[in-house]
Structures are given as C-alpha cells and as structure tokens.
Design an enzyme around this catalytic site. Structure first.
Site, PDB file in Angstrom:
ATOM      1  N   HIS A  49       0.749  -1.510  -0.056  1.00  0.00           N
ATOM      2  CA  HIS A  49       0.211   0.151   0.046  1.00  0.00           C
ATOM      3  C   HIS A  49       1.048   1.319  -0.056  1.00  0.00           C
ATOM      4  O   HIS A  49       0.383   2.359   0.128  1.00  0.00           O
ATOM      5  CB  HIS A  49      -1.111  -0.163   1.621  1.00  0.00           C
ATOM      6  CG  HIS A  49      -2.273  -0.881   1.390  1.00  0.00           C
ATOM      7  ND1 HIS A  49      -2.814  -0.615   0.838  1.00  0.00           N
ATOM      8  CD2 HIS A  49      -2.470  -2.101   1.422  1.00  0.00           C
ATOM      9  CE1 HIS A  49      -4.371  -1.704   1.187  1.00  0.00           C
ATOM     10  NE2 HIS A  49      -2.852  -2.742   1.202  1.00  0.00           N
ATOM     11  N   LYS A  88      -8.244  13.930   5.136  1.00  0.00           N
ATOM     12  CA  LYS A  88      -7.228  12.655   4.755  1.00  0.00           C
ATOM     13  C   LYS A  88      -6.590  12.908   5.938  1.00  0.00           C
ATOM     14  O   LYS A  88      -6.524  14.163   6.516  1.00  0.00           O
ATOM     15  CB  LYS A  88      -6.903  12.969   3.764  1.00  0.00           C
ATOM     16  CG  LYS A  88      -5.955  14.262   3.018  1.00  0.00           C
ATOM     17  CD  LYS A  88      -5.858  13.934   1.447  1.00  0.00           C
ATOM     18  CE  LYS A  88      -7.014  13.798   0.615  1.00  0.00           C
ATOM     19  NZ  LYS A  88      -6.831  12.663  -0.627  1.00  0.00           N
ATOM     20  N   ARG A  89      -5.823  11.543   6.014  1.00  0.00           N
ATOM     21  CA  ARG A  89      -4.752  12.585   7.482  1.00  0.00           C
ATOM     22  C   ARG A  89      -3.440  13.431   6.808  1.00  0.00           C
ATOM     23  O   ARG A  89      -3.859  13.587   5.532  1.00  0.00           O
ATOM     24  CB  ARG A  89      -3.754  11.031   7.687  1.00  0.00           C
ATOM     25  CG  ARG A  89      -4.160   9.537   8.605  1.00  0.00           C
ATOM     26  CD  ARG A  89      -4.632  10.011   9.480  1.00  0.00           C
ATOM     27  NE  ARG A  89      -3.500   9.941  10.436  1.00  0.00           N
ATOM     28  CZ  ARG A  89      -3.480   9.100  10.947  1.00  0.00           C
ATOM     29  NH1 ARG A  89      -4.226   8.512  11.070  1.00  0.00           N
ATOM     30  NH2 ARG A  89      -2.546   8.804  11.320  1.00  0.00           N
ATOM     31  N   LYS A 148       1.024  14.655   1.658  1.00  0.00           N
ATOM     32  CA  LYS A 148      -0.502  14.825   1.399  1.00  0.00           C
ATOM     33  C   LYS A 148      -0.579  16.597   0.615  1.00  0.00           C
ATOM     34  O   LYS A 148      -2.170  16.595   0.406  1.00  0.00           O
ATOM     35  CB  LYS A 148      -1.303  14.110   2.429  1.00  0.00           C
ATOM     36  CG  LYS A 148      -1.476  12.958   2.062  1.00  0.00           C
ATOM     37  CD  LYS A 148      -2.408  11.978   3.146  1.00  0.00           C
ATOM     38  CE  LYS A 148      -2.691  10.771   3.538  1.00  0.00           C
ATOM     39  NZ  LYS A 148      -2.969  10.095   2.311  1.00  0.00           N
ATOM     40  N   THR A 204      -8.539   6.558  -1.820  1.00  0.00           N
ATOM     41  CA  THR A 204      -9.789   6.116  -2.232  1.00  0.00           C
ATOM     42  C   THR A 204     -10.448   7.607  -2.147  1.00  0.00           C
ATOM     43  O   THR A 204     -11.690   7.059  -2.733  1.00  0.00           O
ATOM     44  CB  THR A 204     -10.294   4.931  -0.999  1.00  0.00           C
ATOM     45  OG1 THR A 204      -9.197   5.403   0.001  1.00  0.00           O
ATOM     46  CG2 THR A 204      -9.565   3.848  -1.994  1.00  0.00           C
ATOM     47  N   LYS A 231     -14.348   8.947  -4.315  1.00  0.00           N
ATOM     48  CA  LYS A 231     -15.763   8.536  -3.600  1.00  0.00           C
ATOM     49  C   LYS A 231     -16.695  10.839  -3.932  1.00  0.00           C
ATOM     50  O   LYS A 231     -17.100   9.869  -4.413  1.00  0.00           O
ATOM     51  CB  LYS A 231     -15.927   9.019  -2.046  1.00  0.00           C
ATOM     52  CG  LYS A 231     -15.335   8.023  -0.987  1.00  0.00           C
ATOM     53  CD  LYS A 231     -14.402   7.363   0.317  1.00  0.00           C
ATOM     54  CE  LYS A 231     -14.302   5.680   0.262  1.00  0.00           C
ATOM     55  NZ  LYS A 231     -13.346   6.493   1.974  1.00  0.00           N
TER      56      LYS A 231
HETATM   57  C1  B1H Z   1      -1.518   3.418   3.477  1.00  0.00           C
HETATM   58  C2  B1H Z   1      -0.754   2.748   5.121  1.00  0.00           C
HETATM   59  C3  B1H Z   1      -0.707   2.785   6.412  1.00  0.00           C
HETATM   60  N1  B1H Z   1      -0.339   3.046   2.522  1.00  0.00           N
HETATM   61  C4  B1H Z   1       1.308   1.869   8.009  1.00  0.00           C
HETATM   62  N2  B1H Z   1       0.467   2.500   3.636  1.00  0.00           N
HETATM   63  C5  B1H Z   1      -0.026   2.282   8.653  1.00  0.00           C
HETATM   64  C6  B1H Z   1       0.985   1.505   6.444  1.00  0.00           C
HETATM   65  O1  B1H Z   1      -0.484   2.213  11.000  1.00  0.00           O
HETATM   66  N3  B1H Z   1       0.555   1.336  10.529  1.00  0.00           N
HETATM   67  O2  B1H Z   1       1.943   0.867  10.311  1.00  0.00           O
HETATM   68  C7  B1H Z   1      -1.368   1.872   8.540  1.00  0.00           C
HETATM   69  C8  B1H Z   1      -1.110   2.363   6.734  1.00  0.00           C
HETATM   70  N4  B1H Z   1      -1.917   3.369   4.276  1.00  0.00           N
HETATM   71  C9  B1H Z   1      -2.857   3.101   1.533  1.00  0.00           C
HETATM   72  O3  B1H Z   1      -3.388   2.739   2.479  1.00  0.00           O
HETATM   73  C10 B1H Z   1      -2.024   4.432   0.983  1.00  0.00           C
HETATM   74  O4  B1H Z   1      -1.294   5.614   1.310  1.00  0.00           O
HETATM   75  C11 B1H Z   1      -3.309   5.403   0.325  1.00  0.00           C
HETATM   76  O5  B1H Z   1      -3.165   6.098  -1.021  1.00  0.00           O
HETATM   77  C12 B1H Z   1      -4.321   3.987  -0.191  1.00  0.00           C
HETATM   78  O6  B1H Z   1      -5.077   4.444  -0.660  1.00  0.00           O
HETATM   79  C13 B1H Z   1      -4.645   3.038   0.980  1.00  0.00           C
HETATM   80  C14 B1H Z   1      -5.256   1.783   0.307  1.00  0.00           C
HETATM   81  O7  B1H Z   1      -4.534   0.896  -0.447  1.00  0.00           O
END
Ligand code: B1H
Length: 792
Positions: free
Chosen positions: A348, A527-528, A533, A635, A639
């Site tokens: 991701h 968003k975060r 971003k 995502t 939406k």
């Molecule tokens: C996304 C994360 C993520 N990518 C580590 N990576 C985390 C990595 O708590 N953690 O350790 C939590 C989350 N999240 C997101 O995934 C992307 O930034 C988005 O671009 C993408 O749409 C989403 C779903 O694929």
C-alpha cells in the site's frame, strides 16, 4: 412489506434485553434496541451463508488486516437489508428521529485511514458478491484517538467505543486459541521444537458483514488478547493485590490500542506482538476449519486464499510454514510451497519510513523459531535464484516487504501507477526474478455506503433515470450519459447537490457555530495529515488568495469555503504544525470583514468515517494534491468523483485512472509528474527558485513567517517556513504556481453553471469502475481463484 409491529419488536428489545422502561429510555437505549431488532433480521441469513459455504466445501477468502475502519454498522445493516421504510415507520411511531438514532452510534474506528477503510469496503463487497470470506483482525479496546483542538493545536484523547454495549458482535467463548512468545528452540528427536516463554489466549469476536439485499453475509472475526488463566487467587490471598492482576493486564495490553501511526515510523515491540498475535490466531483458526472440513494438507491452497493487507501480517509466511512443517510434519520445501500457494500480499505504500523492518534481535527474542525459518526461507529462495542478490535480512533487520513478497504467489499494488513504481523501485530485483508475481488491482469503494446510503438525494435521481440496478452493478452509471445532455436532469443534479450543501451548512452552524454561504464553492481536503498529501500547499494557496482578495476587495471573486479535516499521528510534529497553521489562518481569515464574503476556512475536528459520509455528498471540489509518486492510490478521490465533486489533483495514484475515465476536461490537473519530481528534487535550490519566481507564494510565506497568523507568537512558524524554503522534499513550492492556476480554472468553471454541472454529473456517470465490487472481482480472478457461491 412493512411489518407494522416492527416498533413492537424494538420496544420488546428495549424492555427485555435492556431492562428499560420506554418512558425512561434514552436515545442510546432506543438505538441499541433498534440495533438488536435489525440484528434479528440478519442472523438467520448469516448462519445460513456460513452453513452454505461449509456444505459446498467452498474456497474461502481470508483477509488479514491490522485495521478495519468500518464506521457505523446500523445504517449499513438497515440499507443492505432494505429495511429503510420499515425502520422509518417504526421510529416515527415511537416518536423518534431516524437520523438522531442512527447518528447516536459510535464509529468503529479500528483503522487509521485508507488502508483500513479499504478493508471495510472489501468486506462489504465480498458479502454483496456472495464470496465466502472471513476478515481477521484485532479487537482494539481503543480505536483511533479522538482529536480536538486547543488554541488550534491537536489534542488526542483515547477513543473508547467499547464502553458502550457493542450490539453487533458475538463473543465466541468456544473459540479461544493459545499463542506463545519468546522462549527458545530446542531439538527433540531431530526436530525443532519451540518452547515459548509467555503465552496468551486469543479470544474470537464475530461481527456479521451483511451484503446488498441481505443475500449473503460473511464474518469479521476480531481477536482480543486474554490471559491464559484468570485471576491469581493465591497471590490475592497473600495480599499481593497488584501482582494478582498483573498477568491479566499484560496479556490484555496486546489488544488494548490501535497504533495511530499511519504511514509514519514505528518499530515498537508491542506492535510486533500485535502483528504476530492476530496473524497466528487467524492461521490456527484457518487450519482448524480446513481440518474440520477434511482434506489433505497439500490441498490447503485449493481451500484457502489468504490475503495479507500490507506487511503487517507478513509473519504469516514463517508462521504457516511452522504450522505445516514443525507441527504437522510436512517437509520444509513442501511447506514453503504450500504456504506460498495460499498467501498473497498487497503493498500500500512505497514511502520508505512505512516499509516495515524488524530488528533481528527483537525477532529472535520474541519469535526465535520464526527467525530460524526466515533464514531457511531466505536460503531456499537464494538457491532457487542463483546469482541474484535479494536478502530477507539486511543490516541486522528483517525486511518484511521482501519476506511477504517471497512468501506470496501474487503481490499487488493498489493503482496502475503505484504498481509500475513498485516494479521499478522497491521490488525491482524481486520483480526481475518473478516477473509474473506483481499484478495491479486498483482500489475501489463500496457504492452501497458511499453513494446509495451517504447521498440519498443523488441516489434517487440516478435511480429515477436508470433504475436501481446500479447499486450492485456500478458500471450502469454509464447509462446516465444521455441524461447528461438533458437540462432537466442537470437541474435536478444541481438541486440535489445544493440541498446536500444546505444540510451541511446547517450542521456546521449548529455543531460548530460557523456560518457559511451554501452557494459558495465547497472545497474539501479530508485525509490524514501528511507532508506528502500537502495540506500545506492548500493552505498556502488559501493565504495567497486571501491576500489577493484584500488587495482587490471588489474583484469578481468566486466565494469559497475551504474545508479541512484529518488527524496527525501524535508523534509527527510537522503534521501537527500544519494543523496549527490551518487553524491559525482560519481564525484570522474568517474574522476579516474585507474578505469573509468570499473566503472561509475551517478545520473540522475528529475526522472519521461518519464525518466523511456527511462531507463528501456536499463537496464541490475534491483536493487530491499529493506529490506525484507518493500517494499509492487514494480512495477518497473515488468517493468524491462518484458524488459529483471534480478533482483538483496531481498525476498520482488512482487520480491518473480517474482522470482517464472522467475525461481530462472534467479534471483539474496540475503539477509535476512522478518522473519530473525526481529531476526537480535534484536541482539545487529548487524551493528558493520557485519562491523567487512567484510573488504570491513569496508573499504568503512571508506573511506566515512574520506572524500574521500568530500575532502573539510571531516566530511560531519559523521552522515551518524554514523547511519549505530549505529542502522542501515534497515540492510544495515548485508545484505552487501550477496549483494556483488550476484553482483559478476551478473558479471560472464554477462561476458558469452551464460548465460546472455537466462536469460534476460526468464525474458521477463515469466513475462506476471504481466500485470495490470491480476490485474484488479482480482479486478473485487474478489472485484468489475464488468464486461466489449460491446461498440457496
Ligand atoms: C496506506 C498505509 C499504512 N498505505 C502503515 N500505507 C500503517 C501504513 O499503522 N501503520 O503502520 C497504516 C497504514 N496506508 C494507504 O492505503 C495509502 O496511503 C493510500 O494511498 C491507499 O489508498 C490506501 C489503500 O490502499
């Protein structure tokens, strides 16, 4: 069919399940009673679906994820069971407002952002498509923290959704699995035996995930950590009260809280424990089910498709090998092959700080047998690929991305661009070794929640034009195309959006005491908060615009409301500074009588799924302005487009595919491409050059650094400005001018209804492809080899 006595059913639950008298019931009591009444309608279907899957010996999809950001469940259940009219009638008979009752439910905030929300959309689509599936995760006692602002600064408070009766879950007292940590590996009769030092129990809690029209339902199984033995009475009797409860507290710590770090740095021991805890419990459960249903172990891949949602469950590779080899005697090579046949991995993000690495020391201490197996897997992989250098360990660390890749039969990215970049960058060498392994599955969102339920006005309009089939076949939105030339349809489209905006404006006034003009352009970035971003690009443009309006207060300005929302990881100082700045700018700009007819800025606290459901249907413009190459997919972008908010955005993640589908004239593109950013970053002094070339940017930065927005603390943003004028890794300055110009194109388009509404409506008509049903079909065909089954 309206059951006139549904209100009686609700009242019965209120009295007999909650022990509450209707005359004294609170809104919460009623909401819980309603939930129980709705739940009664889905349990039979849920049990029938699980029975049908077992009877068919179906291949199951297992979705392993640290996060499931499901939000509220009541409305989802009502909508998918098509009980809207019945519930409305029953509640009004009881003198209750359906909206108030539904909004009383706390969000299940078991996720950070997109990754967790994707898992929730996938669960909904799997159920709607009738694919037998189980989601596995952690039942966090505290979900993502609650955010508030004190003098503009983010303050975090614990989230405690489980202090209320959680009507949707069923605790499975018979599903309690034992897991170990630590200890040592000894040899017995020529076999490695792991003797763990510390043990905990994983307790299953099941939540039904009901699909469209209630035809199929799956299970979300969340594990909570519990001590092996209850309370230590001996110690208590000896007067050692604290120690008597200590083991319990230690065990429960594992499922206590969701790490709020999103794509930022981690590496904490407890996090690794959480990862192993839920992964190992889930794999045991999967093997038990397989063994229950009978079959040779080598056939496991025919019955179980196990998807790893990012590397967080990547320990599944060695753990499954351990279960097959150590515990069931399968030869090691065959165990690796069998595990790989089951496992697949979704990447991701390519952000280096989010690529998990665990120190070998920690791994050896916590999971000594797994460390050995990782070395064996590494050696086997190296032997199969002579001359190629890929190591699962480097610099004393285990690289979880590489481990997940090597142990998966398929690895996927989440948008076309992201998948290409994966092949070119982080997994380039592995991709050369396994050229068929990486596949793309562009993300999607469930249309039931994100259009049908969140935007009833637009949904009614669509259904009036093309029938209701679109809800489970979103490609049908294409058949709106002829209506896009019908002035009456476009009028109705605009009316629906205006009504959504009026609702939002009324809520903003009531809940936050802010008045906005519903005719203004609602420009939304939710968003975060993360540098990549680029919320700071947005606020700098806002400042520049404010200054421009001030310089020419009688100009033909297009009124705008800039809406921000999102949480910053508690340890991410720069992200918190961005929040502070936006709040400071809002204070100054909103109080400026010269400009506030034209410009309002607001940062809404505590962004969550429910707030997104409120904001997206009322948005005119979707801000998707990440530095190209950094947002894997997004995502939220999907939406917004679906709900008729055109995008202002870069060529990043799924923006690229959205633009391809809606048409370039219906998308406000700006900024450098991923390739160009690499070149630009290498140019010395790129930020200073960009600032020198654009007086608007220079003026905005100067205002910030001089304390215009922090008059009582003039140097507050020195560091912030220093970062941007200095290395500006995310190229805010270099993309500023293009962003400004794109915003002015937005103004011009919005000012002309004959341009704007067709553009907005085309965004709806052309984004049906972004349904998560399409995504799930892609996973089924290319990764899982799973098929829907007929519930009958
Ligand atoms: C996304 C994360 C993520 N990518 C580590 N990576 C985390 C990595 O708590 N953690 O350790 C939590 C989350 N999240 C997101 O995934 C992307 O930034 C988005 O671009 C993408 O749409 C989403 C779903 O694929």
């Amino acid at each position: 069919m309206i059951d006139a006595r549904f209100s009686d059913t609700i009242t019965r639950h209120l009295i007999y399940a909650l022990g509450t008298d209707p005359d004294h019931a609170t809104l919460r009591d009623w909401r819980i009673a309603l939930s129980l009444a709705v739940r009664d309608r889905l349990v039979d279907r849920w049990l029938a679906a699980s029975h049908a899957a077992r009877k068919a010996g179906a291949k199951r999809v297992y979705y392993l994820s640290m996060e499931f950001l499901i939000g509220r469940l009541l409305e989802d259940a009502i909508v998918n069971l098509r009980l809207e009219d019945e519930v409305r009638a029953a509640l009004s008979a009881l003198g209750l407002s359906p909206e108030a009752v539904i909004q009383d439910e706390p969000d299940a905030a078991l996720g950070n952002g997109g990754l967790g929300r994707l898992a929730a959309c996938f669960m909904e689509s799997l159920a709607s498509l009738g694919v037998p599936a189980i989601g596995y995760g952690i039942r966090y006692e505290h979900g993502l923290f609650r955010q508030s602002f004190v003098e503009g600064r983010q303050v975090e408070e614990p989230e405690d959704w489980l202090t209320q009766y959680h009507t949707w879950e069923f605790k499975r007292r018979n599903v309690r699995l034992r897991l170990c940590f630590g200890g040592e590996v000894v040899e017995e009769a020529g076999k490695a035996v792991w003797r763990g030092a510390e043990a905990v129990m994983a307790q299953a809690h099941d939540t039904p995930m009901i699909g469209w029209q209630g035809r199929w339902a799956n299970t979300l199984r969340l594990w909570s950590a519990e001590p092996l033995h209850g309370f230590d009475l001996d110690r208590f009797n000896r007067g050692d009260y604290a120690a008597a409860a200590e083991a319990e507290a230690l065990a429960r710590t594992i499922s206590r809280v969701l790490y709020p770090d999103d794509t930022t740095e981690r590496g904490k021991e407890l996090r690794l424990k959480q990862e192993y805890f839920f992964t190992a419990a889930s794999l045991q459960d999967i093997l038990h089910r397989f063994e229950d249903e009978g079959g040779a172990l080598a056939d496991l891949p025919k019955k179980a498709a196990i998807q790893l949602n990012d590397t967080h469950p990547a320990i599944a590779g060695p753990e499954l090998v351990r279960l097959l080899h150590d515990e069931r005697g399968m030869p090691l090579d065959q165990a690796i092959e069998t595990a790989r046949g089951c496992l697949s991995y979704t990447n991701h993000t390519l952000m280096p700080e989010a690529l998990e690495c665990w120190s070998e020391d920690l791994m050896t201490r916590l999971l000594p047998r797994h460390m050995q197996l990782i070395e064996r897997i590494d050696a086997a992989h190296a032997a199969e690929n002579p001359g190629r250098k890929v190591a699962l360990t480097a610099h004393g660390e285990v690289r979880m991305g590489e481990l997940a890749f090597v142990m998966a039969h398929k690895v996927n990215g989440v948008s076309a661009l992201h998948t290409d970049l994966m092949k070119q960058t982080v997994f380039a060498e592995l991709h050369r070794m396994h050229p068929d392994r990486i596949v793309n599955q562009t993300n999607g969102v469930t249309p039931r929640r994100w259009l049908f339920s969140a935007n009833p006005r637009l949904s009614r309009l669509i259904t009036g034009a093309i029938g209701e089939g679109w809800v489970c076949d979103l490609d049908q939105l294409e058949t709106l195309e002829p209506s896009l030339r019908d002035p009456a349809f476009l009028d109705a489209y605009a009316t629906a959006k205006r009504a959504n905006k009026a609702d939002l404006a009324a809520w903003l006034a009531e809940a936050h005491g802010i008045t906005v003009d519903p005719e203004a352009l609602f420009d939304v970035q939710i968003k975060r908060i993360h540098e990549y971003k680029r919320q700071h690009l947005n606020i700098l443009e806002t400042i520049a615009l404010w200054r421009e309006i001030k310089a020419n207060p009688n100009g033909p300005w297009v009124p705008r409301v800039k809406i921000f929302a999102g949480k910053a990881a508690p340890g991410y100082a720069f992200a918190k500074e961005i929040i502070h700045l936006i709040n400071d700018v809002a204070t100054v700009v909103n109080a400026d009588p010269e400009t506030n007819r034209f410009l309002k800025v607001m940062f809404l606290p505590n962004y969550n799924v429910s707030l997104a459901e409120r904001l997206i249907p009322a948005a005119d413009l979707s801000e998707q302005i990440s530095t190209a190459g950094k947002e894997a997919s997004g995502t939220g972008n999907m939406k917004f487009a679906l709900n008729g908010a055109p995008t202002i955005g870069t060529l990043d993640g799924a923006n690229v595919e959205i633009r391809d589908r809606v048409g370039e004239e219906n998308f406000f593109l700006f900024g450098m491409t991923a390739e160009e950013t690499e070149i630009r970053r290498a140019a010395p002094d790129h930020a200073r050059q960009a600032i020198a070339a654009d007086t608007r940017l220079g003026g905005a930065l100067k205002a910030v650094s001089q304390g215009v927005f922090s008059p009582r603390d003039r140097h507050r943003y020195r560091g912030f400005v220093g970062n941007l004028t200095g290395h500006d890794y995310f190229l805010v300055c270099s993309d500023f001018t293009a962003y400004w110009d794109a915003q002015r194109r937005v103004d011009a388009a919005f000012a002309d209804p004959g341009v704007w509404w067709p553009m907005a409506a085309r965004n709806t008509a052309r984004t049906g492809w972004f349904s998560s049903d399409r995504t799930i079909r892609g996973y089924m065909a290319d990764i899982w080899g799973a098929v829907p089954i007929d519930p009958a």
